[in-house]
Enzyme design. Structure first.
Site, PDB file in Angstrom:
ATOM      1  N   GLU A 190       3.613   0.328  18.263  1.00 19.58           N
ATOM      2  CA  GLU A 190       3.400  -0.469  17.090  1.00 19.58           C
ATOM      3  C   GLU A 190       2.070  -0.004  16.405  1.00 19.58           C
ATOM      4  OE1 GLU A 190       3.875  -4.166  15.033  1.00 19.58           O
ATOM      5  OE2 GLU A 190       5.050  -2.864  16.429  1.00 19.58           O
ATOM      6  N   HIS A 244       7.959   3.429  12.596  1.00 13.81           N
ATOM      7  CA  HIS A 244       8.392   3.456  13.883  1.00 13.81           C
ATOM      8  C   HIS A 244       9.414   4.634  14.237  1.00 13.81           C
ATOM      9  CE1 HIS A 244       6.957  -0.205  16.201  1.00 13.81           C
ATOM     10  NE2 HIS A 244       7.411  -1.002  15.181  1.00 13.81           N
ATOM     11  N   HIS A 290       6.988  -0.693   7.470  1.00 10.49           N
ATOM     12  CA  HIS A 290       6.630  -1.054   9.094  1.00 10.49           C
ATOM     13  C   HIS A 290       7.673  -0.321   9.817  1.00 10.49           C
ATOM     14  CE1 HIS A 290       5.138  -3.438  12.517  1.00 10.49           C
ATOM     15  NE2 HIS A 290       6.568  -3.417  12.826  1.00 10.49           N
ATOM     16  N   GLU A 291       9.076  -0.451   9.639  1.00  6.22           N
ATOM     17  CA  GLU A 291      10.169  -0.018  10.525  1.00  6.22           C
ATOM     18  C   GLU A 291      10.179   1.648  10.258  1.00  6.22           C
ATOM     19  OE1 GLU A 291      11.279  -1.946  12.684  1.00  6.22           O
ATOM     20  OE2 GLU A 291      10.570  -3.837  11.723  1.00  6.22           O
TER      21      GLU A 291
END
Length: 500
Positions: free
Chosen positions: A294, A267, A263-264
């Protein structure tokens, strides 16, 4: 005119440096700073916030912008774009006094430390006084900005430009019952009734090795990023070539650190890929909204890392690194395991289906707090009632309920809705990507993500703030925010998994 252009470009560069300094201080506070350093760190961060804000709202800066705006027909296209966007941002910032910015920064910095203690001790009362102060400041902020419509619009617009309460109430109002309906069909299915949670706990060293392999396959450059540990995983950017991400190896939940790292990293790839070149250190070299930001993390975490082709490649990796723990876990078993629907208390550990219900819950509570329909003291009870209504489960402690997220301690009201917006955007982008790349699933099964990286760079990264989030999605997908695409994606995937 040259003097004014030189001035605004110099200011933007220095403001970018201020942002990097604040990001570095914030990152350190959440990773390595000694606990007793919080008091002076709050003062340091508030000072940086005040100095940066004073530069943004200075008469000298604004006068140069107004002069350039009046001469816009003589500017180059690049300069005109920057002046227009920068003037909009500055005029919004000038509505907010520097003293307020400094006060908010200091209040939230102290609140974060209080939140950590309250979460650890499962004692909401330790955090409540700080949250009350933050909510009052949020209301003051709404009074300063005064966007049309609901006061919350002024908070929401900081994260998702152009989005309003009316739009979200309509979109979330349609999405919530559909998610609840899908959840009900799944939880009453024979497959669900027989499923057992996959209980395994990989060692910290094993988790670190797997996360390292993952980041390498995702092509997150090691010389422009780093991975550390924090209570709550996050991504922050210090400079164009310095992006930090964190994970947590101690969280409960199957492969929690692995998926938070995916997830990170999503980003981080977006931050590193954002429009630079002639727009470097300008207002344009930034994300147009947190919803778009997001969408990048959710696409990687769910559409890629929870897909069957992904586990065709990664199952052998897990079996090699942790053979005893992962014994008998082939790609099919892994695919079903990482996509188990199981209502849970923790948002960051929620399954793909129920995640947006966690977000909608927070959106509704934030509205209630801003509208003064509930008090901070009533918040834990209201939280528990809503999650019981949405998911059919009730938290036993505030740590697994109202205290689980750090966002409110940072004054990030209006932020949570972007998680659901980004999730919907991700489904739309992925649908379009697969339409254009019919053989991509085979490449994913080989651990090859080059095509998706190139596609995202071309259709999302390259625009920065040259376009709004809505314009990017419409240009790429042919339509704006559409939760129906997300619902269709969920039904096609989970009805098959649960034989509904």
């Amino acid at each position: 005119m040259k003097e004014s252009l030189d001035f605004i470009y110099k200011e933007q560069k220095e403001l970018s440096h201020f942002g990097g300094i604040a990001a570095l201080l914030g990152w350190d506070q959440m990773t390595y700073m000694p606990q007793k350093g919080s008091g002076e760190r709050a003062e340091q961060l508030s000072m940086i916030s005040r100095l940066a804000h004073e530069r943004v709202i200075s008469d000298e800066f604004y006068n140069h912008l107004k002069k350039l705006d009046e001469l816009s027909n003589t500017l180059t296209e690049k300069d005109r774009i920057i002046v227009t966007k920068l003037k909009e941002d500055v005029e919004k910032a000038r509505k907010v006094p520097s003293a307020f910015v400094e006060k908010m920064s200091k209040t939230t910095s102290l609140a974060y430390t209080a939140w950590e203690e309250a979460r650890e001790k499962n004692k909401f009362s330790l955090f409540a006084p700080h949250l009350e102060k933050i909510i009052e400041l949020e209301k003051q902020y709404c009074d300063y900005i005064k966007l049309p419509g609901h006061p919350y619009n002024s908070l929401l617009d900081d994260y998702e430009e152009g989005m309003t309460v009316d739009i979200l109430r309509k979109e979330f109002g349609a999405l919530r019952p559909q998610l609840v309906e899908i959840l009900k069909k799944i939880t009453t299915s024979a497959v669900y009734q027989k499923q057992q949670p996959v209980k395994m706990k990989l060692g910290v060293d094993q988790q670190k090795e797997l996360c390292s392999i993952l980041l390498k396959q995702m092509k997150l450059p090691a010389d422009r990023s780093r991975l550390d540990v924090s209570t709550h995983p996050f991504t922050t950017t210090m400079a164009d070539d310095d992006v930090r991400i964190t994970t947590n190896y101690e969280r409960e939940g199957l492969l929690s650190s692995f998926f938070s790292t995916v997830h990170e990293a999503g980003h981080a790839l977006y931050e590193l890929g954002l429009l630079k070149g002639e727009y470097k250190n300008t207002v344009i070299s930034d994300a147009p909204s947190l919803g778009i930001h997001e969408s990048q993390s959710r696409l990687w975490e769910n559409m890629i890392a929870r897909s069957k082709p992904f586990w065709t490649y990664f199952a052998p990796m897990f079996n090699k690194i942790a053979p005893d723990i992962c014994k008998g876990m082939n790609k099919e078993v892994w695919y079903h395991a990482v996509n188990q629907v199981r209502p849970s208390f923790i948002r960051v550990e929620a399954d793909e289906l129920t995640y947006c219900l966690h977000v909608i819950l927070r959106f509704e509570l934030e509205l209630d707090l801003i509208e003064e329909k509930i008090t901070v003291a009533e918040l834990p009870q209201c939280w528990n009632e809503k999650i019981t209504d949405f998911l059919g489960i009730t938290p036993k402690t505030d740590t697994e309920g109202v205290l689980q997220d750090m966002h409110w301690s940072g004054g990030d009201f209006g932020y949570f809705p972007t998680y659901a917006i980004g999730t919907i955007y991700a489904s739309q982008l992925f649908k379009q990507f697969l339409k254009e790349h019919t053989t991509m699933r085979k490449k994913i099964s080989q651990g090859n993500f080059t095509a998706i990286l190139n596609w995202l760079s071309e259709h999302v990264y390259q625009y920065g703030r040259l376009m709004t989030a809505d314009e990017i999605i419409k240009k790429t997908c042919g339509e704006g925010l559409n939760s129906k695409v997300f619902v269709t994606y969920l039904k096609e995937k989970y009805y098959l998994l649960y034989e509904v």
